[in-house]
Design an enzyme around this catalytic site. Structure first.
Site, PDB file in Angstrom:
ATOM      1  N   SER A   1      35.939  53.157  75.798  1.00  0.00           N
ATOM      2  CA  SER A   1      36.230  54.572  75.579  1.00  0.00           C
ATOM      3  C   SER A   1      35.823  55.435  76.769  1.00  0.00           C
ATOM      4  O   SER A   1      36.549  56.349  77.167  1.00  0.00           O
ATOM      5  CB  SER A   1      35.561  55.057  74.292  1.00  0.00           C
ATOM      6  OG  SER A   1      34.175  54.795  74.323  1.00  0.00           O
TER       7      SER A   1
ATOM      8  N   CYS B   1      36.009  52.632  63.583  1.00  0.00           N
ATOM      9  CA  CYS B   1      35.516  52.506  64.963  1.00  0.00           C
ATOM     10  C   CYS B   1      35.251  53.873  65.605  1.00  0.00           C
ATOM     11  O   CYS B   1      36.173  54.659  65.849  1.00  0.00           O
ATOM     12  CB  CYS B   1      36.535  51.732  65.796  1.00  0.00           C
ATOM     13  SG  CYS B   1      36.088  51.679  67.529  1.00  0.00           S
TER      14      CYS B   1
ATOM     15  N   LYS C   1      40.498  40.041  63.715  1.00  0.00           N
ATOM     16  CA  LYS C   1      41.667  40.467  62.932  1.00  0.00           C
ATOM     17  C   LYS C   1      42.770  41.051  63.814  1.00  0.00           C
ATOM     18  O   LYS C   1      43.768  41.558  63.312  1.00  0.00           O
ATOM     19  CB  LYS C   1      41.237  41.495  61.898  1.00  0.00           C
ATOM     20  CG  LYS C   1      40.260  40.943  60.868  1.00  0.00           C
ATOM     21  CD  LYS C   1      40.334  41.761  59.589  1.00  0.00           C
ATOM     22  CE  LYS C   1      39.563  41.125  58.470  1.00  0.00           C
ATOM     23  NZ  LYS C   1      38.156  41.510  58.443  1.00  0.00           N
TER      24      LYS C   1
ATOM     25  N   VAL D   1      38.866  47.232  70.535  1.00  0.00           N
ATOM     26  CA  VAL D   1      39.502  48.542  70.631  1.00  0.00           C
ATOM     27  C   VAL D   1      38.426  49.567  71.018  1.00  0.00           C
ATOM     28  O   VAL D   1      37.245  49.295  70.768  1.00  0.00           O
ATOM     29  CB  VAL D   1      40.125  48.971  69.282  1.00  0.00           C
ATOM     30  CG1 VAL D   1      41.395  48.243  69.009  1.00  0.00           C
ATOM     31  CG2 VAL D   1      39.126  48.820  68.145  1.00  0.00           C
TER      32      VAL D   1
END
Ligand SMILES: N[C@@H](CCC(=O)N[C@@H](CS)C(=O)NCC(=O)O)C(=O)O
Length: 345
Positions: free
Chosen positions: A194, A140, A167, A181
């Site tokens: 981010s 990522c 997952k 994420v």
């Protein structure tokens, strides 16, 4: 769902049963507009729950299930601060440490107690899921962006590597309903995305963040222009019509030109001069993935004539923090192969 809609549109009394819900919903939308607050995440959860209901009620052949990726896109970015009781937060945090599987993380838990350490949830390498080894970085680029920012600024933090999306471990879905994420937790704040995390860090840790220099871009160039290559590469990987090696090279020329024309060219190889600035931190993780996945999956080499881009990648590999946050080639490939296959599903 169509039956429900039909009744809703044609029967006044039926519609009136839903009136309180509709009013609450639009109040929540107004309250959440433009703010980072719990309403955004609640709306996300409500929307996702409604989609579960639709998925559940629709009979099979007609049902078009809402795919996880599509759900996330429907809601849009959620910058949030969840109002959870401290005891529940602690439970999630401790579970996160346990799930990360490393004993050192668990034993050092007590060091964090009562302190405001930044916790960053990032994508672990898929190669290591089965071994439960969280130390290898995943593919990522957004996770790497924040890891790199934290290291360059020197803000103390703890990394928790997990699987993402479908997952993601179930405890994580309480922090982020889609398992995306990176997510940062600090004190009572939970921030996703981010860019929003970096903004939060700049606001809350102004002193260490000063170590990261301001970016020196040529006039008229934006960060978006410079990172447009990643979209081109992504669409090419997905097999979108008209996207090919040339589309990627065309977009990379923005970066080439900006690197050649940047005002601080004598000070060092980066847009920040000798150190990485925000733009470098944002672009370099994508550029690395393009060079690795482009070559291995598409036989694409960044053309020689883009010499400034080549120099830029080379310079980044001399930066210790960039190197230490890089995923392995096989980790990049696992992730990007999935992008290719998603189209075919
Ligand atoms: N705009 C977000 C993008 C985050 C994102 O796309 N994360 C991906 C991994 S790179 C994710 O978690 N996807 C869910 C999945 O793996 O299914 C950011 O900048 O943080």
């Amino acid at each position: 769902f169509p039956d429900f809609l039909h009744l809703y549109r044609t029967r006044g009394e039926f519609r009136s049963w839903f009136q309180p819900l509709v009013e609450d919903f639009s109040r929540a939308t107004q309250a959440g507009r433009g703010k980072r607050n719990r309403w955004c995440i609640r709306l996300g959860i409500i929307q996702s729950t409604l989609m579960d209901v639709v998925d559940f009620l629709d009979p099979e052949p007609r049902a078009e299930k809402f795919h996880l990726h599509r759900r996330a896109r429907l809601v849009g970015p959620i910058d949030n601060a969840l109002d959870l009781p401290e005891s529940i937060r602690k439970l999630y945090r401790d579970t996160a440490e346990l799930m990360s599987g490393s004993l050192s993380a668990v034993t050092s838990l007590s060091l964090d107690k009562g302190s405001d350490v930044v916790r960053l949830y990032v994508k672990a390498s898929e190669n290591r899921y089965s071994e439960n080894d969280p130390t290898e970085s995943g593919d990522c680029p957004f996770s790497q962006r924040v890891m790199l920012f934290l290291l360059e600024s020197g803000i103390p933090h703890r990394l928790i590597s997990i699987g993402s999306g479908s997952k993601a471990p179930s405890w994580y879905l309480n922090l982020h309903p889609y398992g995306t994420v990176p997510v940062m937790e600090h004190g009572n704040s939970i921030v996703e995305d981010s860019g929003a995390i970096i903004q939060y860090l700049r606001e809350n840790f102004p002193e260490p963040c000063r170590k990261i220099p301001t970016c020196s871009l040529p006039r008229g160039t934006t960060e978006r222009n410079l990172s447009e290559f990643r979209r081109a590469f992504y669409y090419w990987l997905r097999g979108e019509r008209g996207m090919n090696a040339k589309s990627v090279t065309t977009q990379l020329r923005w970066l080439e030109d900006a690197l050649r024309k940047r005002p601080n060219i004598s000070e060092g190889p980066f847009f920040g001069g000798s150190s990485l600035c925000d733009v470098d931190i944002s672009i370099l993780p994508h550029l690395h993935r393009l060079s690795v996945a482009g070559r291995e999956l598409k036989g694409y080499e960044i053309p020689e004539e883009l010499s400034a881009v080549h120099g830029y990648i080379k310079a980044a590999k001399n930066n210790e923090n960039f190197l230490s946050t890089l995923p392995t080639t096989s980790s990049v490939l696992v992730g990007y192969e999935r992008v290719m296959h998603r189209k075919r599903e």
